[in-house]
Every structure is written in structure tokens, then in C-alpha cells.
Motif scaffolding. Structure first.
Motif, mmCIF file in Angstrom:
data_model
loop_
_atom_site.group_PDB
_atom_site.id
_atom_site.type_symbol
_atom_site.label_atom_id
_atom_site.label_comp_id
_atom_site.label_asym_id
_atom_site.label_seq_id
_atom_site.Cartn_x
_atom_site.Cartn_y
_atom_site.Cartn_z
ATOM 1 N N MET A 1 0.849 -1.217 0.000
ATOM 2 C CA MET A 1 0.000 0.000 0.000
ATOM 3 C C MET A 1 0.868 1.244 0.000
ATOM 4 S SD MET A 1 -3.129 -0.696 -0.160
ATOM 5 C CE MET A 1 -4.543 0.110 0.486
ATOM 6 N N CYS A 2 0.371 2.284 -0.636
ATOM 7 C CA CYS A 2 1.102 3.554 -0.647
ATOM 8 C C CYS A 2 0.274 4.556 0.159
ATOM 9 C CB CYS A 2 1.249 3.951 -2.104
ATOM 10 S SG CYS A 2 1.259 5.664 -2.365
ATOM 11 N N LYS A 3 0.924 5.231 1.078
ATOM 12 C CA LYS A 3 0.174 6.090 2.000
ATOM 13 C C LYS A 3 0.214 7.561 1.579
ATOM 14 C CE LYS A 3 0.593 3.176 6.028
ATOM 15 N NZ LYS A 3 0.968 3.030 7.403
ATOM 16 N N VAL A 4 -0.934 8.205 1.702
ATOM 17 C CA VAL A 4 -1.008 9.664 1.520
ATOM 18 C C VAL A 4 -1.627 10.227 2.796
ATOM 19 C CG1 VAL A 4 -1.946 11.567 0.168
ATOM 20 C CG2 VAL A 4 -1.349 9.420 -0.978
ATOM 21 N N ALA A 5 -0.890 11.113 3.447
ATOM 22 C CA ALA A 5 -1.416 11.719 4.681
ATOM 23 C C ALA A 5 -2.105 13.036 4.372
ATOM 24 C CB ALA A 5 -0.276 11.955 5.679
ATOM 25 N N ILE A 6 -3.283 13.208 4.937
ATOM 26 C CA ILE A 6 -3.962 14.511 4.903
ATOM 27 C C ILE A 6 -3.918 15.043 6.329
ATOM 28 C CG2 ILE A 6 -6.092 15.765 4.396
ATOM 29 C CD1 ILE A 6 -7.002 13.389 2.683
ATOM 30 N N VAL A 7 -3.295 16.218 6.483
ATOM 31 C CA VAL A 7 -3.151 16.793 7.824
ATOM 32 C C VAL A 7 -3.737 18.199 7.810
ATOM 33 C CG1 VAL A 7 -1.516 17.383 9.657
ATOM 34 C CG2 VAL A 7 -0.988 15.512 8.093
ATOM 35 N N LYS A 8 -4.564 18.480 8.798
ATOM 36 C CA LYS A 8 -5.141 19.833 8.875
ATOM 37 C C LYS A 8 -4.088 20.823 9.346
ATOM 38 C CE LYS A 8 -10.053 19.109 9.516
ATOM 39 N NZ LYS A 8 -11.138 19.011 10.466
ATOM 40 N N CYS A 9 -4.086 21.999 8.744
ATOM 41 C CA CYS A 9 -3.205 23.080 9.195
ATOM 42 C C CYS A 9 -3.884 24.384 8.769
ATOM 43 C CB CYS A 9 -1.815 22.963 8.560
ATOM 44 S SG CYS A 9 -0.686 24.211 9.196
ATOM 45 N N ASP A 10 -4.319 25.130 9.743
ATOM 46 C CA ASP A 10 -5.158 26.296 9.453
ATOM 47 C C ASP A 10 -4.393 27.583 9.208
ATOM 48 O OD1 ASP A 10 -7.687 25.712 9.131
ATOM 49 O OD2 ASP A 10 -8.412 26.319 11.112
ATOM 50 N N THR A 11 -3.102 27.596 9.574
ATOM 51 C CA THR A 11 -2.366 28.861 9.489
ATOM 52 C C THR A 11 -1.037 28.663 8.771
ATOM 53 O OG1 THR A 11 -0.900 28.635 11.398
ATOM 54 C CG2 THR A 11 -3.173 29.278 11.861
ATOM 55 N N TYR A 12 -0.416 29.794 8.440
ATOM 56 C CA TYR A 12 0.930 29.749 7.880
ATOM 57 C C TYR A 12 1.968 30.136 8.940
ATOM 58 C CZ TYR A 12 -0.384 28.783 3.017
ATOM 59 O OH TYR A 12 -0.821 28.175 1.859
ATOM 60 N N GLU A 13 1.637 29.903 10.217
ATOM 61 C CA GLU A 13 2.652 30.062 11.263
ATOM 62 C C GLU A 13 3.649 28.920 11.093
ATOM 63 O OE1 GLU A 13 3.026 32.426 13.528
ATOM 64 O OE2 GLU A 13 1.296 33.449 12.644
ATOM 65 N N VAL A 14 4.934 29.254 11.024
ATOM 66 C CA VAL A 14 5.928 28.220 10.711
ATOM 67 C C VAL A 14 5.841 27.037 11.691
ATOM 68 C CG1 VAL A 14 8.399 27.726 10.481
ATOM 69 C CG2 VAL A 14 7.465 29.848 9.571
ATOM 70 N N GLN A 15 5.662 27.327 12.979
ATOM 71 C CA GLN A 15 5.639 26.230 13.953
ATOM 72 C C GLN A 15 4.433 25.316 13.713
ATOM 73 O OE1 GLN A 15 8.252 25.515 16.024
ATOM 74 N NE2 GLN A 15 7.094 23.604 16.292
ATOM 75 N N ASP A 16 3.283 25.900 13.367
ATOM 76 C CA ASP A 16 2.084 25.079 13.079
ATOM 77 C C ASP A 16 2.321 24.200 11.846
ATOM 78 O OD1 ASP A 16 0.867 26.337 15.176
ATOM 79 O OD2 ASP A 16 -0.363 27.680 13.941
ATOM 80 N N VAL A 17 2.933 24.801 10.824
ATOM 81 C CA VAL A 17 3.182 24.042 9.590
ATOM 82 C C VAL A 17 4.179 22.912 9.875
ATOM 83 C CG1 VAL A 17 3.981 24.181 7.201
ATOM 84 C CG2 VAL A 17 2.718 26.104 8.182
ATOM 85 N N LYS A 18 5.179 23.240 10.678
ATOM 86 C CA LYS A 18 6.196 22.229 11.028
ATOM 87 C C LYS A 18 5.544 21.059 11.780
ATOM 88 C CE LYS A 18 10.654 22.189 13.279
ATOM 89 N NZ LYS A 18 11.633 22.963 14.041
ATOM 90 N N ASN A 19 4.693 21.386 12.737
ATOM 91 C CA ASN A 19 4.001 20.325 13.490
ATOM 92 C C ASN A 19 3.159 19.458 12.547
ATOM 93 O OD1 ASN A 19 5.092 21.315 15.823
ATOM 94 N ND2 ASN A 19 3.271 22.451 16.454
ATOM 95 N N ALA A 20 2.492 20.107 11.608
ATOM 96 C CA ALA A 20 1.643 19.356 10.656
ATOM 97 C C ALA A 20 2.510 18.455 9.769
ATOM 98 C CB ALA A 20 0.834 20.331 9.804
ATOM 99 N N ILE A 21 3.651 18.957 9.332
ATOM 100 C CA ILE A 21 4.537 18.138 8.482
ATOM 101 C C ILE A 21 5.042 16.926 9.282
ATOM 102 C CG2 ILE A 21 6.761 18.081 7.274
ATOM 103 C CD1 ILE A 21 6.262 20.991 6.433
ATOM 104 N N LEU A 22 5.455 17.191 10.525
ATOM 105 C CA LEU A 22 5.961 16.082 11.355
ATOM 106 C C LEU A 22 4.868 15.036 11.582
ATOM 107 C CD1 LEU A 22 8.093 18.137 13.902
ATOM 108 C CD2 LEU A 22 8.961 16.418 12.297
ATOM 109 N N LYS A 23 3.635 15.514 11.796
ATOM 110 C CA LYS A 23 2.511 14.582 11.985
ATOM 111 C C LYS A 23 2.309 13.734 10.711
ATOM 112 C CE LYS A 23 -2.368 14.580 13.248
ATOM 113 N NZ LYS A 23 -3.543 15.388 13.531
#
Ligand code: SF4
Ligand code: SF4
Length: 375
Positions: free
Chosen positions: A1-23
């Protein structure tokens, strides 16, 4: 199987985006092997501000760099935008796109080297593929597409973003060589097999709907998509905005050629139906593939030429910058008294002019009959 992650991220605050990428990276169970040099490839189509939603947002680029920097001695951020590939143009695009500041980070370099090299590639239509120099300096690509509509391709995402590895004028040459939309998509898939990004992170926090990839409207979706597989990611992104395989020439060709196997894709994180917008303004397929193969060749070609959407130039809006003139692969545009005029007999319907016009002076007009048939 090939996985595609969909992660919510509501803002362009770098820390929020980083957390979403790590998730997302955790969800797909991805780990980057240690590399000497990684190429980070955003979409930097043209000189536009982050809020225009044309280019990958600088917060996504920065967050990605911060996530992968432990595993790379050097990170080069590079793209060959539309139009001439010059140092001056790169500088102004980096500045406008908000990524200029990133070169202050340790071991992070913005690319100003406009040289390129040819790669011998067997079993492809092009045999030799010119790619920008950072490709040859790196041992892996992290691909950062922006989710957008596209006049010629219907949708542009992870696979199409890799076309930016081809230097400036050579992109126009390839448009001229692969005029048929399906052939163009085959060519993009061949570039994918050469480039093989190790990871794809799509900026869908604010996407573009309507007249993409540059003249559309920003549309907040509040998501990042993350996958090792660029085609699977594009398939999931298309599902989110309401496009099916038959609507998107790239996905159709990818499925026929065995690159896309929807039954082997596992969506992790958010569910498609939970992040899909209630409305998203789409682009209809430009080519009338359903006519081809059903009618005699001469009739199908005539109808295709007659019904294909056309670029229409508004001389009242045109600012005479000659971007379209300099980019047109078919040399179908003439500048007269600082206004652009198109010769539709020469036009190959690549819509590069529409894509790069900074004044939104070019509309892609479909015939009434074409719209009726498609709908
Ligand atoms: S049509 Fe657009 S790109 Fe072409 S010269 Fe006018 S403003 Fe520039
Ligand atoms: S006029 Fe525009 S659509 Fe036609 S070939 Fe030139 S760039 Fe492509």
C-alpha cells in the motif's frame, strides 16, 4: 500500500506548519536517509506574493527545511520558474515569494546558478533531458507543490511541479514538442521517473481555484498532503477538490500506464470527505479526447482545432511587458505599440501566455458548443 497523509493546518505560522509536516511524516512512516545535499523544490512559477496563492508559501518551505535539516549537510532551494532562467529573475522571485530570508539559515542555499546539464535517459520520448544544476548536486528531492487549477492540465500538483527542474527556454521547447495534451502528460510522467522525489509535501493551506495556475482565486482548504508517491498524492488532492481520474489528463494517462493504482492508496490522517470544500471552482479539460477515436481522424482534428479553448488578449489590460511574447513556444505572439497580439493559426494552445501574464490580460475562452458538449 502507498500512503497519503492529509493533515489539517489552518495557518501559515511556521511552527504550526512544522508540526503538521511532522505529523504527516509519522502517519506515512517516512524517514529521510542521511544525505549530503537535498534539493527542496517549491513551485515558484512567477514573481508573486505569498498571499496570491500562486507560489508555495514561504512558511511551508521554511518548515520543510527545518524538519529535514538534521538529515542533510546542505539544503538547496531551487526552481526554474516560467520565462527566462536568469539570476536577476530568480532574485526578484525569491524576494516576492518571501523565501529570500531563508538563505540566512545555516547550510541552506537559494540557487542562483542558472547552468544546467543534459542527462541521457533511455526509453523516454526525449532521450536527453536538460535539468537544472542543483538536481545533479543533490542526492534527493523534496517536492513542495501548491494545489492549483491549471488551464491546460486542469490541475497542477506534485507531478507537474517537477517540470520546473527543466531550465527556462527548454520548457517552452518541450511544450512545442509535446503539443498533444496526453503526450505532454506522458512526458511529465517520464520526468517523474527520472526525478524520483523522496518526499512530496503539498501546500493546500490556501489553494487556487478558478483560472489557475496564476490568475485564479486563493481558496482556503487548511490542509497539507504528504506522501512518498507524487501520483498518489495528486490523485488524493484531486479527489478533495472534486476531480476524478477521467477529469484530469495526467491521472488518466498515469492509470493507463500503471503508474496510478487507486486500490493501492491508503489515505491516513483526515478523511477526504471531511476536508473537501463545499465548492471549488474547477477548470474543464481543454482537449476533446472523447472526439478522438470516435470520429474519422480529419474530422476529429478539425473539431479539436475548432473547439479548443483559445487565448484572448485584452489590449485595454495589457501593460506591454512582453512576458507572453518571450515565452510563447510557437512564436504566435507579436508586440505592436506595446500591446500583445496573437496569431491563433500558429497557437498550439499551451496557455503559457495566460500562465505568465502578470496583468491577467489573457483569458482562455471556450466556445459555447465546447462548453455544452463537456457539460
Ligand atoms: S498580454 Fe500580459 S504578458 Fe503579454 S504583454 Fe500584455 S501584459 Fe504582458
Ligand atoms: S499564444 Fe499562448 S497558448 Fe498560444 S502557443 Fe503561444 S503561449 Fe501557447
Amino acid at each position: 500500500m502507498c500512503k497519503v497523509a492529509i493533515v489539517k493546518c489552518d495557518t501559515y505560522e511556521v511552527q504550526d506548519v512544522k508540526n503538521a509536516i511532522l505529523k504527516g511524516i509519522n502517519l506515512i512512516e517516512f524517514e529521510l536517509d542521511r544525505k549530503d545535499c537535498v534539493l527542496v523544490k517549491p513551485n515558484l512559477l512567477m514573481k508573486k506574493r505569498p498571499e496570491d496563492a500562486v507560489t508555495t508559501h514561504p512558511a511551508v518551505v521554511q518548515a520543510t527545511v527545518e524538519v529535514i535539516k538534521e538529515k542533510a549537510n546542505r539544503i538547496i532551494i531551487a526552481d526554474s520558474p516560467g520565462g527566462p532562467y536568469t539570476k536577476k529573475r530568480l532574485e526578484s522571485i525569491y524576494q516576492a515569494a518571501g523565501i529570500k530570508e531563508l538563505e540566512k539559515l545555516e547550510n541552506v542555499y537559494l540557487n542562483y546558478d542558472t547552468s544546467y546539464e543534459d542527462l541521457d535517459v533511455e526509453n523516454t520520448a526525449f532521450k536527453k533531458l536538460s535539468l537544472i544544476s542543483p538536481y545533479f548536486k543533490s542526492q534527493g528531492i523534496v517536492n513542495l507543490p501548491k494545489l492549483k487549477t491549471h488551464q491546460m492540465a486542469v490541475y497542477t500538483g506534485a507531478v507537474k511541479n517537477l517540470f520546473g527542474l527543466v531550465p527556462g527556454g527548454q520548457k517552452a521547447e518541450m511544450h512545442f514538442r509535446f503539443q498533444d495534451v496526453r503526450r505532454f502528460m506522458e512526458m511529465l510522467l517520464e520526468i517523474l521517473t527520472v526525478a524520483k522525489p523522496v518526499l512530496n509535501i503539498m501546500d493546500g493551506i490556501v489553494a487556487m481555484e478558478g483560472e489557475g495556475p496564476s490568475a485564479g482565486k486563493p481558496k482556503k482548504l487548511g490542509i497539507l498532503l504528504i506522501s512518498e508517491d507524487a501520483i498518489a498524492l495528486d490523485y488524493v488532492a484531486c479527489k478533495i477538490i472534486g476531480l476524478d481520474i477521467k477529469d484530469v489528463p495526467l491521472l488518466e494517462v498515469a492509470k493507463e500506464k500503471g503508474f496510478l493504482k487507486p486500490e493501492e492508496i491508503e489515505v491516513v490522517g483526515e478523511r477526504i470527505e471531511d476536508v473537501a470544500p463545499s465548492s471549488f471552482e474547477l477548470v474543464l479539460r481543454p482537449e476533446i479526447s472523447f472526439v478522438k477515436g470516435r470520429l474519422p481522424h480529419f474530422l476529429a482534428s478539425f473539431l479539436d482545432g475548432f473547439l479548443s479553448p483559445k487565448p484572448v488578449f485584452d489590449k485595454n489590460i495589457c501593460i506591454g511587458c512582453a512576458e507572453c511574447f518571450n515565452t510563447c513556444p510557437a512564436q504566435a505572439i507579436e508586440m505592436k505599440s506595446r500591446k500583445a497580439y496573437v496569431d491563433l493559426k500558429k497557437c498550439i494552445r499551451c496557455y503559457c501566455c495566460h500562465e505568465l501574464c502578470p496583468a491577467k490580460a489573457i483569458k482562455i475562452k471556450r466556445s459555447f458548443l465546447f462548453e455544452k458538449i463537456l457539460k
